[in-house]
Structure formats: structure tokens, C-alpha cells
Write a protein that holds these residues in place. Structure first.
Motif, mmCIF file in Angstrom:
data_model
loop_
_atom_site.group_PDB
_atom_site.id
_atom_site.type_symbol
_atom_site.label_atom_id
_atom_site.label_comp_id
_atom_site.label_asym_id
_atom_site.label_seq_id
_atom_site.Cartn_x
_atom_site.Cartn_y
_atom_site.Cartn_z
ATOM 1 N N ARG A 188 0.330 -1.762 0.088
ATOM 2 C CA ARG A 188 0.056 0.388 0.272
ATOM 3 C C ARG A 188 0.561 1.247 0.069
ATOM 4 N N THR A 243 2.413 1.712 -3.660
ATOM 5 C CA THR A 243 1.213 1.910 -4.203
ATOM 6 C C THR A 243 1.334 3.917 -4.575
ATOM 7 N N GLY A 244 1.006 4.026 -3.234
ATOM 8 C CA GLY A 244 0.646 5.396 -2.734
ATOM 9 C C GLY A 244 1.812 5.913 -3.904
ATOM 10 N N PHE A 288 3.891 5.599 -6.161
ATOM 11 C CA PHE A 288 3.765 5.429 -7.235
ATOM 12 C C PHE A 288 2.980 6.422 -7.449
ATOM 13 N N SER A 289 1.508 6.821 -7.298
ATOM 14 C CA SER A 289 0.716 7.303 -6.961
ATOM 15 C C SER A 289 1.032 8.922 -7.327
ATOM 16 N N ALA A 290 1.875 9.387 -6.059
ATOM 17 C CA ALA A 290 2.459 10.304 -6.241
ATOM 18 C C ALA A 290 2.860 11.014 -6.918
ATOM 19 N N GLY A 338 3.181 10.389 -9.968
ATOM 20 C CA GLY A 338 2.724 9.806 -11.025
ATOM 21 C C GLY A 338 3.590 8.674 -12.299
ATOM 22 N N GLU A 339 4.220 8.455 -11.391
ATOM 23 C CA GLU A 339 4.874 6.299 -11.809
ATOM 24 C C GLU A 339 4.319 5.468 -12.962
ATOM 25 N N LEU A 340 3.537 5.652 -12.821
ATOM 26 C CA LEU A 340 2.441 4.680 -13.847
ATOM 27 C C LEU A 340 1.390 4.958 -14.230
ATOM 28 N N GLU A 341 1.001 4.464 -15.372
ATOM 29 C CA GLU A 341 -0.061 4.368 -16.289
ATOM 30 C C GLU A 341 -1.177 4.116 -15.630
ATOM 31 N N GLU A 342 -2.329 5.067 -15.443
ATOM 32 C CA GLU A 342 -3.567 4.937 -14.755
ATOM 33 C C GLU A 342 -4.277 3.665 -16.093
#
Length: 222
Positions: free
Chosen positions: A208, A211-212, A214-216, A218-222
């Protein structure tokens, strides 16, 4: 043809075949008749996967996952073709635990990589055929530092098994000129999943957190 075989130093065609088998068994790429036969390749891959998991010692596999899950520091060593396996396993394990390194890194010696490891740490060595000459010395150096050693290799590495704390055998032979690491990569997945199961809540919490981030970032495509 018999004269040609003798001129090349072989008694007959059977001796040529035996020489070719010996080369392939040591990992030397040797083109085979029927190269490119996808059906034969698939059949052999499936058979190798089946053999890999049927012959795995359940106790050793459990010991390996528990060691990887509980190690203070974890060093994954893979030379030559084994290095991508070490990198992949590291990427999987980093999602559920910290302090995981892969070696040897470019420009680094194994001595630099092993420095700082000792009792409570685990060194996992991937020992598939065509290993460097110093492989046994690296295994012994890790054990001498008090590390738990996990050795994974094809049948040619059995002679090192007694020197490791844990031994897992994984064949890589194929019907073509080059070895196949499909079964080895599958085993990496089994180990990573086993570690996550052992770490339970701690592993899920780290996933978790990662993953947080990654989101912060913007490393992975949505």
C-alpha cells in the motif's frame, strides 16, 4: 562421412552425438535439428515446468520463503544469465519487504557487495550452468560470514548443494540451442508470493505504501 568424422577426431557418428550432448549439458549453445519447431518447444517447456515443481522439496521451499521473509538484509546474487532473474526477484520482493539488493552491480566486485552482511542476513545465489569460475568461492564466502545461504540452480549445481543452507533445483534445458529460464522465472514468482504470504500484514502495508508513492509521483499509467 565416417572418414570425415575420423578426420575431425571422432570414432563415428555416435561419438559426435555424445560430444554434442556433453556440450549442451554444460550450457554451450548447439544448434539442434528441428530448431524452430514451436510445438516441440512448447511441449518441452511444459515438461520442464512440471519436473521443476514435482521435484521441489517442500521443506526446502518453505525454509527458503521463510528465510527470505525474515532476513535482516537480503542479497540476491546472479552472474551472467542469472542476473536478470535476480533483478526480477528483487523487484517483486521490494514490494513486500525492504533491504533487498541484487549483485553484482556494474563496476562492483562481490567483495564490496558482501561487506556488511552477516548473521541474520540471507544471501541467495542463482547458480545456473556456465557459472563463473569463482562461484563456489562466493558461496563459501557468504556462508563464512554467518549468512543463511539459499542456492538455486540446475542439476549441474548439485555439487554445491551441501555447502548451502537451502538448495532448490530448477532445470533450464531446452530443445533448442539456448537454455530456457521459463521454469526459473516461475520459481521466482513462487518465492515472491511465498514471502508475501509469510509477511502477511507487514507485506500488505508495504505494498500500500509503495502504491501510494507510485500515485504521488505519477510513475505508472492509470
Amino acid at each position: 562421412m565416417s572418414r570425415l568424422f575420423r578426420r575431425l577426431g571422432f570414432a563415428d557418428f555416435n561419438e559426435v552425438k555424445e560430444h554434442t550432448r556433453t556440450l549442451r549439458a554444460s550450457g554451450v549453445p548447439v544448434a539442434a535439428h528441428g530448431e524452430g519447431d514451436l510445438a516441440a518447444h512448447l511441449a518441452h517447456e511444459l515438461e520442464t515446468l512440471r519436473r521443476t515443481f514435482e521435484q521441489l522439496d517442500a521443506g526446502q521451499l518453505t525454509a527458503a520463503t521463510e528465510a527470505l521473509a525474515s532476513a535482516g538484509q537480503l542479497l540476491l546474487i546472479g552472474f551472467r544469465n542469472s542476473f536478470p532473474l535476480a533483478l526480477h526477484l528483487r523487484q517483486q520482493l521490494l514490494q513486500c519487504r525492504g533491504n533487498v539488493a541484487a549483485a553484482p552491480q556494474p563496476g562492483q566486485s562481490i567483495g564490496e557487495e558482501l561487506a556488511g552482511y552477516g548473521a541474520g542476513d540471507v544471501v541467495l545465489l542463482l547458480g545456473f550452468r556456465r557459472r563463473p569460475a569463482a562461484f563456489a568461492a562466493v558461496l563459501e564466502a557468504a556462508a563464512a560470514r554467518g549468512c543463511t545461504t539459499v542456492l538455486i540452480g540446475d542439476p549441474s549445481a548439485r555439487r554445491f548443494a551441501a555447502r548451502a543452507s537451502i538448495w532448490l533445483e530448477c532445470p533450464v534445458d531446452s530443445v533448442s540451442a539456448f537454455d530456457s529460464y521459463a521454469s526459473a522465472m516461475s520459481l521466482m514468482s513462487v518465492l515472491a508470493n511465498g514471502v508475501l504470504a509469510v509477511r502477511a500484514k507487514a507485506g500488505r502495508d508495504r505494498i500500500r505504501e509503495a502504491t501510494g508513492i507510485f500515485s504521488a509521483l505519477g510513475e505508472l499509467e492509470e
